[in-house]
Scaffold this active site. Structure first.
Site, PDB file in Angstrom:
ATOM      1  N   ASP A   1      39.730  31.610  43.544  1.00  0.00           N
ATOM      2  CA  ASP A   1      40.301  32.984  44.141  1.00  0.00           C
ATOM      3  C   ASP A   1      40.681  33.878  42.906  1.00  0.00           C
ATOM      4  O   ASP A   1      40.895  33.423  41.571  1.00  0.00           O
ATOM      5  CB  ASP A   1      41.579  32.580  44.909  1.00  0.00           C
TER       6      ASP A   1
ATOM      7  N   GLU B   1      35.141  34.390  43.592  1.00  0.00           N
ATOM      8  CA  GLU B   1      35.203  35.625  44.121  1.00  0.00           C
ATOM      9  C   GLU B   1      35.656  36.647  43.073  1.00  0.00           C
ATOM     10  O   GLU B   1      36.889  36.559  42.458  1.00  0.00           O
ATOM     11  CB  GLU B   1      36.698  35.469  45.069  1.00  0.00           C
TER      12      GLU B   1
END
Length: 846
Positions: free
Chosen positions: A512, A565
């Site tokens: 993330d 990401e």
């Protein structure tokens, strides 16, 4: 004579309670004291909770204040009672013991007369009693000294303590403040146990301070070097047999602490009895507690440099209490895996050359109120039925505030306890594997919350976070960033990535917020950030960390994929770490990267009314300019269906029929576009409302009792068909990273709102995709065909306008012959009917 408790083999505790717990009147029926700490479930900027966790009253007092109170209490006691520590006759000590002050009545042989008990050096005693001693084992336990062997025990609240050696009993004199001591005329330090009396019957326990360190020199060396790839086996709480005695080793990295003590449920969160020893320059503190086993709740009581104290959850805890409680839990897995077949073959084909269709799931809300084991009975069957190859689980690591969706982690090594135990989570992963479904989990190494019972200022100083607030503060979320330049912190995170893959058989890590790690000025204004040593904005430490993490995971865990990401144009996200690009950096080493540009542009295009789409045609084609610069995943994730962004079907213009038709056509385009696919739960059946972490998907929409259930079931049937045809068609996934696997037929039909292209497998077999985003039927729509396919007869293999999926049912001819009609600069072409707002896939007729 005080009655003795029944001993158990190997020092193990009676079922339901450890000997130490029983000695303090604690058993399984005793509720955990509130002092274990709680994390209320309402948000505040910078923390995962709205207020600091509840703590014992003494927790924030300084060492000096505690020392003063202890001194006053001792003076009062000595003024009232005869100071037994000055007694010179063992008979007098035994007599005092019968009065419940110094010892229990004799049992077995009483030791002969011994020399006078001598107290500790005042400074050493003060540090020991106030949690500021670096080596309590040097003071406690048994040690040779002139005249024999000195036994010294720290048992706050005990009435009396005796040492049991073979068949002899040595009563210890009380020195005050819970210290008991005696000098026994022995030549060598013997094997011994302790007989302790609190308010109840006498308990026989092992002395934690008679054991050598249970952590080896190699472990400490690797920790200092930041290279311990199995860190979870060295730090944290580890049930084990040490010196022939069953118990738990506690170890924690806290280099700035004056002292560390173990506080647990069975001590009623008072850490005074169990100070830990410092293991030199490693910064690690260690203590083996005999008789303590799985299920014990604990924390570390950290004495800071300023003398104040704080209860902290274990950063390496492999299990944690259910929020709002915040304690760590001793755990040991006894799970037997049954996914051998999956594990043996998951790496047979590299992921970028294999089908990869992902269903993103937020486990707590997919079926609210259901735990890991119940999910294992439902989720694998649902995902397999829809044909997805993988699930991606939003963060499963422990987090106190459910409203963070798991992205503010406090327990990096513990699966979230709301849904069950770590072994329950293993059961879920196992069930998914046995259903043929890979498991990816979101992993959050970018930042952590400021909760004072967790990682923030763990030992009283910035430890896991940088010391400079310009590097430490994460401006977007009010959290703290990790200090990627510190070897021990980097080791903590790298080992954590390996831990999930090895201990839980995770098949992929989606990392993330990578962009926030890579740039020092991320979301910061000028003057609010600190440049790197070269004056640049790149976070060199974060780059090195990501490279090390990826290299380590791929080396240790064959078949695992890491996914970034990353929302910028950073060069080489999925390039190998040893290959240097034009920016001077080696690749980050990820296997895949989320294509945030494709997501943003394509969603922007379909949000426009069809009449305006021709002005935004390039938003659907621009992705092919850079499609092969990285190995991409096309994500329609949870982030796109919350916070006012609307659910996917609700982004579409038009009436309800047109919204669903746009939704279906878009999914058809997405599944045919180069790259892997990810779809968030609820979007597979065109849920109209935004996702809520409290209620989850609107399952009632597909309930047959709902009058419009057919509309939603039709979209779900399409997703099933997309995955079925996709998996069976190598042209759609074999060459996702090879630009030779894609060829435009017409990328410029802006007036028609149409896009047509070919995909090729490694054997050259094609699939033709036409996406049409106008609400009209186009007859004899002509497409130029390459010369190599001049004699091909085409047949539709998917039509999103099919009545089965809720479409209008405009037919596409079943056998389309390639004709010698020049079109699109090619000598041959086909003519077909384009249904309204639809995507059509055609393959060569076998």
């Amino acid at each position: 004579m005080s009655p003795r408790s029944e001993e158990t083999p190997n020092g193990r505790a009676p079922k339901g309670a450890t000997p130490e717990a029983a000695a303090r009147g604690y058993d399984v029926s005793t509720p955990h004291p509130a002092a274990s700490g709680t994390a209320p479930q309402s948000p505040e900027r910078g923390t995962s909770t709205s207020r600091t966790a509840d703590r014992p009253a003494a927790e924030d007092t300084t060492v000096a204040k505690v020392a003063e109170e202890a001194k006053k209490a001792k003076e009062t006691k000595e003024a009232k009672d005869a100071p037994s520590t000055k007694s010179t006759k063992s008979a007098e000590a035994a007599k005092a013991g019968k009065n419940g002050k110094n010892g229990a009545g004799a049992q077995g042989k009483t030791a002969p007369s011994r020399p006078q008990a001598t107290g500790l050096d005042p400074g050493e005693r003060w540090r020991l009693l106030n949690g500021a001693h670096h080596d309590p084992h040097a003071l406690l336990g048994a040690h040779r000294e002139p005249g024999g062997v000195r036994f010294r025990v720290l048992r706050p609240f005990a009435r009396c303590v005796a040492v049991l050696v073979d068949d002899r009993r040595i009563e210890l004199d009380a020195e005050g403040d819970g210290l008991f001591s005696a000098l026994a005329p022995l030549a060598d330090v013997p094997e011994y146990r302790l007989a302790v009396v609190y308010d109840g019957p006498e308990q026989v326990v092992d002395d934690p301070y008679r054991f050598l360190p249970a952590l080896g020199e190699l472990d400490l060396h690797l920790i200092r070097e930041g290279r311990h790839e199995e860190l979870w086996k060295a730090l944290g709480s580890q049930p084990m047999t040490h010196g022939g005695v069953a118990g738990t080793r506690f170890a924690v990295w806290a280099p700035n602490a004056q002292g560390v003590r173990v506080a647990a449920d069975f001590t009623f969160w008072d850490g005074s009895a169990f100070p830990m020893r410092s293991l030199g320059a490693s910064g690690v503190w260690e203590l083996f507690l005999p008789g303590v086993g799985p299920g014990t709740a604990y924390k570390f009581e950290i004495t800071r440099r300023d003398g104040s104290r704080q209860l902290k959850a274990d950063p390496m805890a492999r299990a944690a209490e259910v929020p709002p409680n915040t304690a760590s839990i001793v755990t040991e897995s006894d799970y037997s895996w049954r996914d051998e077949e999956w594990m043996a073959h998951r790496g047979d084909v590299p992921v970028h050359r294999a089908p990869f269709s992902v269903y993103e799931v937020h486990l707590p809300s997919w079926r609210p109120g259901v735990g890991y084991r119940e999910l294992a009975e439902q989720l694998p069957a649902y995902v397999k039925d829809l044909g997805f190859t993988h699930v991606e689980l939003m963060p499963v690591a422990g987090h106190p505030f459910s409203g963070s969706w798991g992205y503010q982690v406090t327990s990096y090594y513990a699966p979230m306890p709301r849904l069950g135990t770590p072994d329950d989570f293993r059961y879920l992963v196992d069930a998914l594997h046995r259903a043929g479904i890979g498991v990816i989990m979101d992993w959050v190494p970018a930042h952590f919350p400021k909760d004072d019972w967790a990682l923030a200022r763990f030992d009283g100083e910035p430890l896991y976070e940088p010391g400079d607030p310009r590097r430490a503060e994460h401006p977007d979320w009010g959290t703290l960033e990790f200090d990627f330049g510190r070897t021990e912190v980097r080791n903590f995170l790298v080992a954590n990535a390996v831990y999930w893959c090895e201990e839980f058989h995770i098949d992929g890590l989606r990392v993330d917020a990578v962009a926030s790690m890579l740039y020092l000025d991320y979301s910061r204004e000028g003057g609010d950030w600190l440049p790197n040593v070269y004056g640049g904005r790149e976070n060199l430490d974060a780059v090195a960390f990501l490279q090390e993490m990826n290299a380590t995971v791929y080396r240790r865990c064959p078949g695992v994929v890491t996914i970034a990401e990353e929302s910028t144009a950073w060069d080489g996200v999925t390039r190998a770490t040893h290959l240097v690009g034009h920016t001077g950096f080696g690749g980050l080493g990820f296997g895949l990267k989320w294509n945030m540009g494709w997501m943003h542009d394509s969603l922007g295009y379909v949000a426009h009314e069809p009449v305006h789409r021709k002005y935004h045609h390039n938003e659907m084609t621009f992705s092919m300019v850079y499609a092969y610069s990285e190995n991409y995943v096309l994500p329609i994730s949870h982030d796109e269906v919350v916070h006012g962004k609307q659910a996917l079907v609700s982004k579409m213009p038009g009436d309800w029929w047109q919204q669903r038709a746009n939704h279906r056509a878009y999914l058809g385009f997405m599944w045919a576009h180069p790259g892997k696919q990810l779809l968030f739960m609820g979007q597979e059946f065109a849920q109209g409302g935004e996702w809520s972490h409290e209620s989850g998907p609107d399952w009632w929409l597909v309930d047959p009792a709902y009058s419009a259930a057919g509309d939603h079931r039709g979209v779900r049937d399409l997703v099933r068909e997309l995955n079925t045809v996709y998996t069976a068609t190598p042209a759609l996934w074999q060459r996702d990273t090879d630009q030779g696997g894609f060829e435009w037929i017409d990328g410029g039909a802006a007036e028609d709102n149409a896009f047509s292209f070919l995909r090729y497998g490694t054997d050259g077999k094609p699939l033709l995709c036409v996406s049409h985003f106008s609400p009209v039927v186009r007859q004899d729509y002509r497409l130029g065909i390459p010369e190599s396919l001049a004699h091909t007869v085409w047949t539709p293999v998917l039509n999103t306008d099919d009545e089965r999926f809720g479409g209008s049912g405009v037919p596409v001819d079943g056998a389309l012959k390639t004709e010698p009609t020049p079109w699109h600069g090619r000598r041959h072409s086909i003519g077909l009917t384009l249904p309204p707002l639809a995507t059509v896939w055609l393959a060569p007729l076998a």
